[in-house]
Each structure stands twice: as structure tokens, then as C-alpha cells.
Design a protein around this motif. Structure first.
Motif, PDB file in Angstrom:
ATOM      1  N   ASP A 154     -28.633  23.883  35.092  1.00  0.00           N
ATOM      2  CA  ASP A 154     -27.715  24.992  35.351  1.00  0.00           C
ATOM      3  C   ASP A 154     -27.108  25.605  34.099  1.00  0.00           C
ATOM      4  N   ILE A 155     -27.424  25.068  32.926  1.00  0.00           N
ATOM      5  CA  ILE A 155     -26.855  25.627  31.705  1.00  0.00           C
ATOM      6  C   ILE A 155     -27.932  26.380  30.940  1.00  0.00           C
ATOM      7  N   GLU A 156     -27.505  27.334  30.103  1.00  0.00           N
ATOM      8  CA  GLU A 156     -28.442  28.159  29.339  1.00  0.00           C
ATOM      9  C   GLU A 156     -28.495  27.782  27.867  1.00  0.00           C
ATOM     10  N   MET A 157     -27.415  27.175  27.360  1.00  0.00           N
ATOM     11  CA  MET A 157     -27.334  26.843  25.948  1.00  0.00           C
ATOM     12  C   MET A 157     -26.987  25.373  25.774  1.00  0.00           C
ATOM     13  N   PRO A 158     -27.502  24.721  24.731  1.00  0.00           N
ATOM     14  CA  PRO A 158     -27.066  23.354  24.429  1.00  0.00           C
ATOM     15  C   PRO A 158     -25.560  23.324  24.179  1.00  0.00           C
ATOM     16  N   CYS A 159     -24.898  22.273  24.642  1.00  0.00           N
ATOM     17  CA  CYS A 159     -23.445  22.221  24.481  1.00  0.00           C
ATOM     18  C   CYS A 159     -22.955  20.783  24.600  1.00  0.00           C
ATOM     19  N   VAL A 160     -21.735  20.567  24.086  1.00  0.00           N
ATOM     20  CA  VAL A 160     -20.996  19.323  24.305  1.00  0.00           C
ATOM     21  C   VAL A 160     -19.888  19.642  25.295  1.00  0.00           C
ATOM     22  N   ILE A 161     -19.730  18.792  26.303  1.00  0.00           N
ATOM     23  CA  ILE A 161     -18.735  19.054  27.338  1.00  0.00           C
ATOM     24  C   ILE A 161     -17.965  17.782  27.644  1.00  0.00           C
ATOM     25  N   GLY A 162     -16.684  17.939  27.939  1.00  0.00           N
ATOM     26  CA  GLY A 162     -15.857  16.819  28.365  1.00  0.00           C
ATOM     27  C   GLY A 162     -14.906  16.337  27.287  1.00  0.00           C
ATOM     28  N   ILE A 164     -12.598  13.307  28.008  1.00  0.00           N
ATOM     29  CA  ILE A 164     -12.492  11.851  28.145  1.00  0.00           C
ATOM     30  C   ILE A 164     -13.855  11.189  28.070  1.00  0.00           C
ATOM     31  N   ARG A 165     -14.822  11.724  28.807  1.00  0.00           N
ATOM     32  CA  ARG A 165     -16.197  11.192  28.775  1.00  0.00           C
ATOM     33  C   ARG A 165     -17.158  12.308  28.365  1.00  0.00           C
ATOM     34  N   PRO A 166     -17.173  12.650  27.100  1.00  0.00           N
ATOM     35  CA  PRO A 166     -18.018  13.777  26.659  1.00  0.00           C
ATOM     36  C   PRO A 166     -19.497  13.431  26.726  1.00  0.00           C
ATOM     37  N   ARG A 167     -20.327  14.442  26.805  1.00  0.00           N
ATOM     38  CA  ARG A 167     -21.776  14.278  26.788  1.00  0.00           C
ATOM     39  C   ARG A 167     -22.405  15.529  26.188  1.00  0.00           C
ATOM     40  N   LEU A 168     -23.581  15.366  25.647  1.00  0.00           N
ATOM     41  CA  LEU A 168     -24.316  16.492  25.072  1.00  0.00           C
ATOM     42  C   LEU A 168     -25.387  16.909  26.069  1.00  0.00           C
ATOM     43  N   LEU A 169     -25.393  18.198  26.430  1.00  0.00           N
ATOM     44  CA  LEU A 169     -26.308  18.703  27.442  1.00  0.00           C
ATOM     45  C   LEU A 169     -27.360  19.609  26.817  1.00  0.00           C
ATOM     46  N   SER A 265     -15.016  28.498  27.683  1.00  0.00           N
ATOM     47  CA  SER A 265     -14.347  27.451  28.438  1.00  0.00           C
ATOM     48  C   SER A 265     -13.698  26.472  27.480  1.00  0.00           C
ATOM     49  N   ALA A 266     -12.505  26.001  27.869  1.00  0.00           N
ATOM     50  CA  ALA A 266     -11.811  25.011  27.049  1.00  0.00           C
ATOM     51  C   ALA A 266     -12.476  23.647  27.124  1.00  0.00           C
ATOM     52  N   PHE A 267     -13.395  23.458  28.064  1.00  0.00           N
ATOM     53  CA  PHE A 267     -14.033  22.167  28.266  1.00  0.00           C
ATOM     54  C   PHE A 267     -15.394  22.069  27.579  1.00  0.00           C
ATOM     55  N   VAL A 268     -15.846  23.168  26.971  1.00  0.00           N
ATOM     56  CA  VAL A 268     -17.223  23.231  26.480  1.00  0.00           C
ATOM     57  C   VAL A 268     -17.261  23.731  25.042  1.00  0.00           C
ATOM     58  N   SER A 269     -18.126  23.117  24.249  1.00  0.00           N
ATOM     59  CA  SER A 269     -18.423  23.621  22.906  1.00  0.00           C
ATOM     60  C   SER A 269     -19.922  23.884  22.851  1.00  0.00           C
ATOM     61  N   ALA A 270     -20.304  25.166  22.938  1.00  0.00           N
ATOM     62  CA  ALA A 270     -21.718  25.537  22.979  1.00  0.00           C
ATOM     63  C   ALA A 270     -22.269  25.680  21.567  1.00  0.00           C
ATOM     64  N   LEU A 271     -23.610  25.836  21.478  1.00  0.00           N
ATOM     65  CA  LEU A 271     -24.281  25.879  20.175  1.00  0.00           C
ATOM     66  C   LEU A 271     -23.787  27.019  19.316  1.00  0.00           C
ATOM     67  N   CYS A 272     -23.461  28.155  19.908  1.00  0.00           N
ATOM     68  CA  CYS A 272     -23.103  29.303  19.084  1.00  0.00           C
ATOM     69  C   CYS A 272     -22.194  30.247  19.847  1.00  0.00           C
ATOM     70  N   LEU A 273     -21.482  31.056  19.083  1.00  0.00           N
ATOM     71  CA  LEU A 273     -20.734  32.150  19.670  1.00  0.00           C
ATOM     72  C   LEU A 273     -21.699  33.263  20.005  1.00  0.00           C
ATOM     73  N   ASP A 274     -21.183  34.396  20.392  1.00  0.00           N
ATOM     74  CA  ASP A 274     -22.087  35.497  20.693  1.00  0.00           C
ATOM     75  C   ASP A 274     -22.811  35.935  19.419  1.00  0.00           C
ATOM     76  N   LYS A 275     -23.849  36.743  19.593  1.00  0.00           N
ATOM     77  CA  LYS A 275     -24.731  37.075  18.479  1.00  0.00           C
ATOM     78  C   LYS A 275     -24.002  37.783  17.342  1.00  0.00           C
ATOM     79  N   LYS A 276     -23.013  38.595  17.672  1.00  0.00           N
ATOM     80  CA  LYS A 276     -22.328  39.329  16.618  1.00  0.00           C
ATOM     81  C   LYS A 276     -21.429  38.424  15.783  1.00  0.00           C
ATOM     82  N   MET A 277     -21.178  37.183  16.236  1.00  0.00           N
ATOM     83  CA  MET A 277     -20.372  36.256  15.453  1.00  0.00           C
ATOM     84  C   MET A 277     -21.193  35.489  14.431  1.00  0.00           C
TER      85      MET A 277
END
Length: 481
Positions: A154-162, A164-169, A265-277
Motif C-alpha cells: 500500500d505504500i509508494e515510497m520506501p520509508c521508516v514508520i513508527g 515505539i516500534r519503528p520499521r523500515l518499509l 505525516s508525523a509518523f513517517v519519514s519517507a525517502l525524499c521530499l517532493d521533487k522540487k526539494m
């Protein structure tokens, strides 16, 4: 009601004093950059914590009680009226409470939506991904059992989420080993710096001080500088700091074409910001490299330029991937020293192909067979004469040509067609010092012209890492530039 008024007044005073410090940070961030780029992010995080401390409010109360009681003058009148002022803020206080409750409800709903997505998580079993993940965890000194690696459809980009119990998706798609290394180095750097917790804390500050536009900007700055620090950590840990162009170019390629914004989202750290960043991050890495290598006077000048120039460039929202690549090519260097380490490095060549540089032993896999061309094919010939290839390459085998002396004033072009056409392979050259330069062939073809970094003897090779035979037909030729 009095308690809510006093609480809102305390938040209001704290917001004003912390915003003043935020403005000072904005002015001085270039000087922090001169001393140590990490100071920029560290001081920003410190200011974020100050928003939670009612230092200004407490100082006002203490000053009034101990310093101004019994005195006449304007300052006594100012501080004496703070209680009256806070009582008249009841309407604003009520609106503030409503806004905070609304924002908290929004975050709770966001969390519930992500929780539903996480129900589809599956452990990662791909041996290449698991092996690469273990290697990167070891390099960054991150305990992998505390950050499981999962797949999610269900996700489009690699990310770290969580928190208390974080995981890399990872999304449900295929990645090359080089792409996996990039993803893992970047995302695990976020984990190492505890960026996800800091991001969540900044969002909490923004909700608490929702009336202050500076805190909304603060959240954006925390996100941006956490990405910059993750970029630096990933580039330095992987040995690719001098080859940042390929790093950012590969990040751009990992963004889906229809993906315009990062997961907000405050719960997610994705691989990158939008392209212009990304081009802003490229510019930061470029300044970092210049400041790191420049003398003190030059560094001071760059720091002043950074103060006045950072954040003033306008970035068009409609940039295409091609525009982004053009910025990457112009703002970063294309040079890589293959003797600096053992990890594979990628370079965007002049023809636009990704060229990989490494030590030849880095291409060795378990049980790899090395086959040299038959003696009759090992011949010496002048530059400009074509050498034909018609090789049958066994599974897990590197097929190598004879040696030819090539100078830096020459180049070596190779072109090959391989069957079956659905298998990847490596087409490259290796020198007699143990360095290898190669491109990845896909869809049955590969064609590339290699620049010669050092005058010595070279061999052309094709490596088959598949479990089936490959038939490679083509040619290579070396000639003057």
C-alpha cells in the motif's frame, strides 16, 4: 476559565521568545555551517524544545514579584497588567483550545489510517535485500532487530514508520542492489539521528503554537534539515560524498512519476521530499563540500553568502524529472576516486548512463567462475580495430577478454546484445590494478563508451549473475578521443 487563560498566555509568551531565537538561528545558520554543518540541525532542534518551555512567562512572573513590587514607573505598570491582560484573552484561549483539539484529532485519524496500511506488512525474505540491509546496519551501527525490514503493497515510497516500534518499509517492487543500498543508507541515517521522533515533536509544537506561523515554518525546517543530515550521513558512510550527483539522480529515479509530494505525516519519514526539494538538498551538499575543503577566508565568505542566499532561490512547482536531473548534473561533481574504499560507487556518465566503479573483488559472488577468452582471441591490435564478441557465459560466471594497453588519451567503447533478453548482466572493463568500471545491461542490450582514468592494461568483461546461460554477441573498440 482562568486556568485556560493563564495556560494560553504562557504559551503565547513562550511562542514570542522562542520565535525570536528562531529568527536569530535563521541569521546565524551560515556561521553554524562554517563550524560544523551538524550544528545547524542541532541548534534548530534545541530551539524546537524551547517552544515547550515557558521561560518567558516564568521570567515575567519572577521579575514582577521580586524586582518591581513597590516600585514606581512604566515597567511596574507593564508587568502589573499581565494578569489583567491574560484574563481578557479568554476568547482567543477558547479558539486556541478548539484548534489544538482539531489538530490532535487530525493526527489521530492519520495514525489510524497508517495503522490500517501496516496490517499488510510482510517480512522481507529476498536474500539480496536482507544481506544488503545487514551490511548497511553494520556500517551505520544500527541494531537491525530494533528496526525490522518489511514489504508493504500500500505504500509508494520506501520509508521508516513508527515511534515505539519503528520499521523500515519497502514498496512491492524490485530494486537493484545499488538502489537498496541507497535506500537503506538514507533511511537508517534517519533512524540513527532519531529524526522521526524529532519530526513528531516538531508537529506537536506546531499544534500547541498553531496560532504562530513561525512554528509551521519550523516543522518544514526540521524536515528539510533532517533530510540534509541523512544525505550527509548516507554519502559519507557509503563513501560517495564526492559523487553526490549519482546519489541524488538515483533518488529522483525512485520517485514515482505521479508522486508530487512526500508523505506528509508525523509518523513517517519517507525517502525524499517532493521533487522540487531535491535540488535544495543538492545545493546544501555542494556548499558543505566546498566549505569542508576551502581555506578559512574562503569558508568565511561562503558562510556569509550562505546566510544571505539560502532560501532565496525560487523553485518552480512544475519541474519535470529531466529538469531535476539537469540541476543535479550542474550542481554536483562527476569525479570519484575508486581507490578510496571497497564499496561500489555510481557515476552519471556523459552519455547519461549510470557507470559503477569498484574494486574487482566487490563483484565476486560466492562460487563465481572466471573464464578467459580462448588463446586465439587474445591478440594485440591497433586502436580503431573492432574486436568481436561471441561468448557463451555460464551461470554465475565472469567472462574476460585478453589484455590491451589503453592510455588516458583514449576511450573504449563496447556494445553487446544478450539472450535471453530478460536477464540483467554487467558489461565493463577492469585494469591491472584491480579496479572495475561497468554498466548494467537490461532488456538484452548494453552499449557504453568508457573513459580511461589511468594508462595501463585493460580487459573487457561480461558478468552473468543469473542461474541461466547467456549468449553475448557484440564488439568493443578502443580509439583516440
Amino acid at each position: 476559565m482562568s486556568l485556560i487563560n493563564q495556560l494560553f498566555f504562557a504559551v503565547l509568551i513562550s511562542s514570542a521568545t522562542s520565535t525570536l531565537l528562531f529568527f536569530v538561528w535563521w541569521l546565524l545558520r551560515g556561521f553554524f555551517m562554517i563550524a560544523d554543518a551538524k550544528l545547524v540541525y542541532t541548534t534548530l532542534r534545541f530551539i524546537c524544545f524551547l517552544y515547550l518551555l515557558p521561560i518567558g512567562y516564568v521570567s515575567i512572573l519572577l521579575t514582577y514579584r521580586s524586582g518591581f513590587q513597590g516600585r514606581k514607573g512604566v515597567w511596574k505598570l507593564v508587568f502589573a497588567r499581565t494578569g489583567e491582560l491574560s484574563e481578557k484573552l479568554w476568547l482567543f484561549a477558547i479558539l486556541w483550545v478548539i484548534a489544538v483539539i482539531f489538530l490532535i484529532a487530525y493526527q489521530i485519524n492519520d495514525r489510524l489510517q497508517w495503522r490500517r496500511k501496516l496490517a499488510d506488512n510482510l517480512p522481507e525474505f529476498d536474500p539480496v535485500a536482507v544481506r544488503t540491509y545487514s551490511m548497511v546496519c553494520e556500517k551505520l551501527k544500527v541494531k537491525k532487530h530494533k528496526l525490522p525490514l518489511n514489504r508493504n503493497v500500500d505504500i509508494e515510497m520506501p520509508c521508516v514508520i513508527g515511534w515505539i516500534r519503528p520499521r523500515l518499509l519497502l514498496p512491492e517492487r524490485d530494486y537493484s542492489k545499488e538502489e537498496l543500498e541507497l535506500i537503506f543508507f538514507h533511511e537508517l541515517s534517519h533512524r540513527k539521528h532519531k529524526d522521526l521522533g524529532m519530526k513528531a515533536f516538531s508537529v506537536f509544537i506546531m499544534m500547541l503554537h498553531c496560532f504562530n506561523p513561525a512554528t509551521w515554518i519550523l516543522v518544514r525546517k526540521i524536515n528539510f534539515w533532517s533530510e540534509c543530515m541523512a544525505d550527509l550521513e548516507a554519502l559519507e558512510a557509503s563513501g560517495n560524498l564526492q559523487n553526490a550527483k549519482a546519489y541524488f539522480d538515483n533518488i529522483a529515479k525512485l520517485i514515482p512519476d505521479d508522486k508530487k509530494k512526500q508523505v506528509n505525516s508525523a509518523f513517517v519519514s519517507a525517502l525524499c521530499l517532493d521533487k522540487k526539494m531535491i535540488d535544495r538538498r543538492v545545493e546544501f551538499v555542494k556548499k558543505y563540500k566546498l566549505m569542508k575543503s576551502a581555506g578559512r577566508l574562503v569558508t568565511a565568505a561562503l558562510g556569509l553568502a550562505f546566510i544571505f542566499a539560502s532560501g532565496t532561490t525560487a523553485y518552480a512547482s512544475g519541474k519535470t524529472v529531466a529538469d531535476l536531473h539537469n540541476v543535479v548534473y550542474q550542481d554536483t561533481e562527476n569525479y570519484v576516486n575508486v581507490r578510496e574504499g571497497a564499496s561500489v560507487r555510481s557515476v552519471v556518465a556523459e552519455d547519461g548512463m549510470i557507470e559503477y566503479h569498484c574494486r574487482i573483488e566487490d563483484l565476486d559472488t560466492e562460487g563465481l567462475q572466471i573464464v578467459s577468452a580462448p588463446d586465439k582471441d587474445v591478440v594485440s591490435f591497433a586502436a580503431g580495430i573492432q574486436y568481436n564478441i561471441d561468448w557463451y557465459i555460464n551461470p554465475n560466471t565472469r567472462y574476460v577478454s585478453g589484455e590491451y594497453y589503453v592510455t588516458t588519451s583514449q576511450k573504449l567503447g563496447a556494445s553487446v546484445t544478450v539472450t535471453p533478453m530478460n536477464k540483467e548482466f554487467h558489461l565493463g572493463i577492469m585494469d591491472d590494478h584491480g579496479n572495475a568500471y561497468y554498466v548494467v545491461g537490461r532488456n538484452g542490450t548494453a552499449s557504453h563508451t568508457f573513459s580511461i582514468p589511468e594508462s595501463c592494461r585493460y580487459r573487457v568483461f561480461i558478468q552473468n549473475n543469473n542461474s541461466v546461460y547467456l549468449n553475448a554477441v557484440g564488439s568493443f573498440v578502443y580509439e583516440n578521443k
